[in-house]
Every structure is written in C-alpha cells, then in structure tokens.
Design an enzyme around this catalytic site. Structure first.
Site, PDB file in Angstrom:
ATOM      1  N   SER A 261      47.929  81.940  -0.358  1.00  0.00           N
ATOM      2  CA  SER A 261      48.070  81.007   0.756  1.00  0.00           C
ATOM      3  C   SER A 261      48.989  81.627   1.814  1.00  0.00           C
ATOM      4  CB  SER A 261      48.630  79.681   0.260  1.00  0.00           C
ATOM      5  OG  SER A 261      47.721  79.054  -0.622  1.00  0.00           O
TER       6      SER A 261
ATOM      7  N   PRO B  70      59.600  98.244  -6.798  1.00  0.00           N
ATOM      8  CA  PRO B  70      60.141  97.019  -7.409  1.00  0.00           C
ATOM      9  C   PRO B  70      59.514  96.709  -8.767  1.00  0.00           C
ATOM     10  CG  PRO B  70      59.621  96.664  -5.091  1.00  0.00           C
ATOM     11  CD  PRO B  70      59.046  97.992  -5.449  1.00  0.00           C
TER      12      PRO B  70
ATOM     13  N   HIS C 124      50.329  90.196   5.120  1.00  0.00           N
ATOM     14  CA  HIS C 124      51.398  89.734   4.232  1.00  0.00           C
ATOM     15  C   HIS C 124      52.761  90.205   4.724  1.00  0.00           C
ATOM     16  CE1 HIS C 124      47.690  90.284   1.822  1.00  0.00           C
ATOM     17  NE2 HIS C 124      47.985  89.064   1.432  1.00  0.00           N
TER      18      HIS C 124
ATOM     19  N   SER D 238      51.085  91.460 -10.161  1.00  0.00           N
ATOM     20  CA  SER D 238      51.975  91.606 -11.314  1.00  0.00           C
ATOM     21  C   SER D 238      51.642  90.601 -12.398  1.00  0.00           C
ATOM     22  CB  SER D 238      53.436  91.458 -10.879  1.00  0.00           C
ATOM     23  OG  SER D 238      53.636  90.226 -10.212  1.00  0.00           O
TER      24      SER D 238
END
Length: 594
Positions: free
Chosen positions: A63, A571, A226, A456
């Site tokens: 979203s 990350p 994004h 992930s």
C-alpha cells in the site's frame, strides 16, 4: 535535519485497513473480505468466484500507492486488489483469499509489478491455488526506464505503466476471452510501456521521520515508488526541461526499452506521485504532448493525467509512454466501472464486507492444537532461551535497520523485522511446542507469515519451512547438532532457490552462508557444539559487515548507486547476523550455567 512527518491518521499500523473502510464507503461497487488485519483484499461487489463466468484479473502489492491498486477494481478492469502493508508485499494468505473469492471456472490472471517480494508472494500463491484446482496465470510488469540495463536478477521495476496493463487485461477479460488470451494481451501490453519518474521530495512513511536526503533546490531523477534512490540528483530545472529529458530517456534507442520509433502511435500518461498539484501535472502534460509530436515524430492518441500510482506524499511525477495500435486503444476505451479510472460509479450499495472464503478442502492437520508444554525438557528450555534472545536482538536493532534501509532500500526493514520478532515472542508463550524442535521451527514460520510482509517475510517463511522439513525427516524428538547444521544448510538452499540470491549478492545469505560453513566444519572436526555455534555466529557477523563492500545483485538495493551502498551494510544481513549471534550467546550462557 530529519523531523517527524505530519499525517492525518490514527495508529500508523491501521492506515491500510482504515483506508479500505473509507474506500468501500465511498464507492458502492466495492467490498472487502472480513479478514482484517491479516487479510486486506478489495473486490468487486457484483461477483463471486462460484458465479463469475469470465477471467478474473487480480493485482496488488504494497500500500501507499493509492489509488493503485484498489481504486482500479471494477467491471472492465481489476476483479480484486490485494493490499499489503505500506510498501510491503501482501502475504501469501491474502493473495490466496483474493483468488478464492473471485476466481471461477475461467481462471484468473495475476498482474504483478516487478519487485522481488511481489514476485515471490504472488508466485507462491499462484502455485498453491493451482494445487487447489484453480487455473492461474501471472504476468510481471517492469516498465522502468530510469536506470541502465539492470544487473543481477532484479530486472526493471514495475511503475505506473502497470495501470495501463490493468486496463487492457480487464477489458480483454470483460470481452469473454480465455485465460491464455487475456494473459497474452497483458504480456504484450507490458512490453510496449516505458516509464520514468522525477521527484522533488522523498515520501514519509506513516509514523516515521521525514528524510532530508533531497536538499533545497534539488530533484531526483528515476526515484523509485518506494522512495529508494534513483539514477541521479540534479539541480531543479523548469518543467519543460525535465519533460524533455525524461522523454528522451524513455525513448532512447541505446537502451531500447520500448519498441517506439518515429511514426508510432502512442498513449501518454502523466502520473502524480502523491504530493503534486493537478496544476503542475497539467503543465507537464502540456509540455509533453507537443514534444512527443514535434521532436519524436509520434502520434499521441490518448492522454491520461492524474494520480494513478503514487508514493504516499512524494512531490513529483512520472511519465509513461505506451506504443498503441487499434486493439490497444479499443481496450483502453472500453467501458469500466473502476472508480479511479476516469469514469463514474453507479449501482446499489451492497454489504461493505463479506466473509473470507475457506480453502476447497480444510487443513489435513490433526485436531490436536499445538501448545506450549507445561514442563520443558532441557532441549526445550535451551530452544526457548535461544529464540527469546534472537527475537530480542532483532527488536533492539530495529531502529538501526530502518536507518540503514532508508539509505539502500525503502526504509522499513527494521519495522518489518520488529513485527516478526514481536509475534515470535508473543506466540512462543502460548503456542510453540518447544519440546518438539521441528514443530517449533514450523510455528516460527507461521508467526512470521502472519505478520511480516515484503520480501523478508516470505524468505524467512521459506527458510523455516525448509528447516522444518529437514528436521522432520529425522523423525526424532531429540535433534542432534549435526541435524541442526543440516537444517540450516537446507534452509539456506531453499532461500537461494526461490529468492535467486547466493553468496556475494548483498543479502541475508551473506551472513547465513558463512555461519553454515563454519558450523558444519567445526562440528565435523569434533568441536563442542556450543563452541561451534559461537564460532559460526562470529562468521555470520563478519559476513554481514562485509556486505558494505558488495555490489547488490538482488532486491531494491540493485537500483542504488555503489557510493550509497558502500556507506552501510545490508540491513537484511545485519538482521540475520543479530538473531543468529544472540541465539549462540544465549546457548553458551545456558551451557556455562548448567
């Protein structure tokens, strides 16, 4: 200086469900499945899977891109839209629920933007749906023209041109074509589209600080939807200069991203990214049309201006150019009741929500519910200590993970991992059968699958499922150290197989592969298992830190410059190293105390 973004919201965790509730109140032709917060699916109110006699067209993703995708649900366009959390791919269960709710005997087409998480989640859902007897095809859209031909396995990003594919496929399905024919039209349409964006600001995720990456008087070319860094940062230019540059990039003969040459007929879409006034979008349109006609020798057959696929509150726009022929134009002109395509909506208001459909056959698991044992064995206690330590480490690292991810991705790695770790901690107290290691690993995967979106989440679910299958094959309640090593190796192999990454791709595997190698090596050499675990954790940490020096070949980091990547480790690798190292330290502490 970073500062807290201003949002007209309640709880940041509820923005997607509250958006859906407002959407169906506004448009009577839409409804949603009653499965909040895990299942967030918007669908046409006038059909059900059991009665739908045409191909269902389903899309979705994270979203934050509204009106995409839910705003394009309606007769003649999408049959259903699957909504993930902000910028996170929807989980497999949500996608399956959408497929079951609207797919009839003609089957369904999944239209997926080219991002790793979307490909994995929609792909796994498609395979599961096929195993349940549904006919499913999938078309992946990658229309980005901002970056050079992509490295590694990532490919071109899916951008606003996907909306035009929605319209073509929806019209083809409404005309009664077969699933294969609808999929063929959608795939062909996706090959005719090129898109590039320019941003004046980055977006602010709900509940997070506003990034100051773009300074005063700067713009970013090719910024992702994004918020991931684009191709270049430059001084702000007049809009006609920007439009000229973007059109030349899309139509470049060097990259040859779109098969458009002088004399071609084209469709133009000017798409606002969320924080751009209509006035500025119309100015861009007014500059783009004559440049396409006079400079590039193209016949502009249709023009669409508005906000179709946004990036929350990002200031900027994208330009999409699509090669057109009579068939494409007929599909774009075909009637639709999708509320955010330039048509109105009508009809009586149906119920706002309907129940989530059950699978054709109920689960074959036994009626016995898994639960935490009243008395833990020594192995069960050690497992509890290790799980708690690993989850706590991830929770404590979440802010740093978000900070690193804001520089090389979309800034939500820590938030996503935090949700998974928190769910694991809560579920372990109630449900995990800790005396059964295999089932405990399986339940960890279930916890992750329930709450973690994005790449992930699905990769860790795959990781746990593969480890579970390896441990279960041993058929023993007591798992030996070499069995754990084998399970880790099998889990890594599964993540590599389905995610496409391997050592050196700058992913979580760069922490886990060294750990697995050292663990097997030290156990084979006869080391104490706890000592071997600790040494393998050191290898995991070293592997994660080494990702600073790696060029990304998977995930959104592939779109980020080498200079940006060199400033921070991956990350995902750091998250994997943190829980692995914490579990090893906990095991050592428990061993010394015994």
């Amino acid at each position: 200086m970073a500062f807290q973004g201003k949002k007209l919201i309640n709880d940041p965790n509820d923005v997607v469900t509250e958006f859906i509730e407002g959407l169906v109140e506004t448009y009577p032709g839409l409804q949603y499945l009653d499965g909040f917060p895990e299942v967030k699916v918007v669908l046409r109110a006038d059909i059900t899977g059991s009665t739908h006699d045409k191909v269902a067209v389903i899309s979705g993703g994270g979203s934050g891109h509204e009106p995409a995708h839910a705003g394009f649900v309606g007769e003649g366009m999408l049959t259903a839209a699957i909504c993930g959390d902000v910028f996170a791919s929807p989980p497999v269960d949500s996608i399956l629920a959408g497929i079951r709710a609207v797919t009839g005997p003609m089957g369904c087409l999944l239209i997926v933007k080219n991002y790793t998480g979307d490909r994995l989640n929609f792909g796994l859902a498609a395979e599961q749906a096929k195993s349940e007897g549904y006919k499913v095809e999938m078309v992946i859209v990658g229309d980005d023209c901002a970056l050079p031909p992509p490295r590694g396995i990532a490919g071109r990003r899916g951008l606003a041109g996907t909306v035009l594919v929605h319209k073509v496929a929806g019209a083809a399905a409404a005309s009664g074509l077969s699933l294969s024919a609808v999929a063929a039209e959608a795939k062909r349409a996706s090959e005719l589209i090129g898109t590039m964006g320019v941003a004046l600001s980055v977006c602010t995720l709900p509940g997070q600080v506003t990034s100051d990456r773009l300074g005063h008087g700067k713009m970013e070319l090719g910024l992702g939807i994004h918020g991931e860094p684009g191709a270049a940062v430059a001084d702000l230019q007049p809009v006609d200069v920007i439009v000229s540059h973007v059109l030349k990039q899309i139509l470049s003969l060097e990259t040859n991203y779109v098969p458009i040459t002088r004399g071609s007929r084209v469709v133009l879409m000017i798409n606002g990214l969320g924080g751009t006034p209509v006035m500025e979008l119309m100015i861009a349109t007014g500059k783009a049309v004559p440049r396409l006609q006079l400079e590039h020798g193209l016949a502009v057959e249709r023009v669409y201006t508005g906000s179709f696929m946004t990036s929350l509150d990002m200031a900027g726009f994208s330009i999409t150019v699509m090669k057109a022929n009579e068939e494409i134009l007929n599909r774009l002109d075909a009637p639709t009741k999708a509320p955010c395509w330039p048509v109105g909506a009508d009809g009586n208001r149906p119920p706002a929500k309907i129940p989530v459909p059950l699978p054709p056959s109920l689960s074959t698991k036994s009626d016995e519910t898994l639960s935490r044992p009243e008395q833990l064995s020594s192995q069960g206690y050690l497992l509890e200590v290790a799980i708690e330590a690993g989850a706590t480490a991830v929770i404590n690292l979440s802010d740093s993970l978000n900070e690193w991810d804001s520089k090389v991705g979309d800034g939500d790695c820590g938030s996503t991992m935090f949700r998974g770790a928190t769910a694991i901690m809560e579920d372990m107290k109630k449900y995990y059968p800790l005396n059964d290691p295999a089932e405990t690993v399986n339940e960890i995967g279930s916890s992750i699958r329930r709450v973690m979106g994005g790449t992930s989440g699905i990769l860790y679910d795959i990781f746990c499922k593969a480890a579970y299958a390896q441990l279960k094959a041993k058929g023993k309640s007591v798992i030996m150290p070499m069995h754990w090593a084998g399970a880790l190796e099998a889990a890594i192999a599964a993540v590599s197989k389905y995610g496409g990454a391997s050592a050196g791709y700058r992913t979580m595997l760069d922490a886990l592969i060294p750990a697995s190698s050292v663990l097997k090596e030290r156990l084979a050499a006869g080391d104490n298992p706890v000592d071997a675990f600790v040494l393998s954790a050191e290898a995991a940490t070293a592997g994660a830190v080494s990702t600073k020096d790696m060029q990304a070949q998977a995930g959104r980091s592939t779109y980020v410059s080498a200079d940006n990547l060199a400033s921070v480790p991956d990350p995902g690798a750091m998250a994997a190293a943190s829980w692995y190292a914490a579990a090893a330290a906990a095991a050592k502490s428990k061993s010394q105390a015994s």
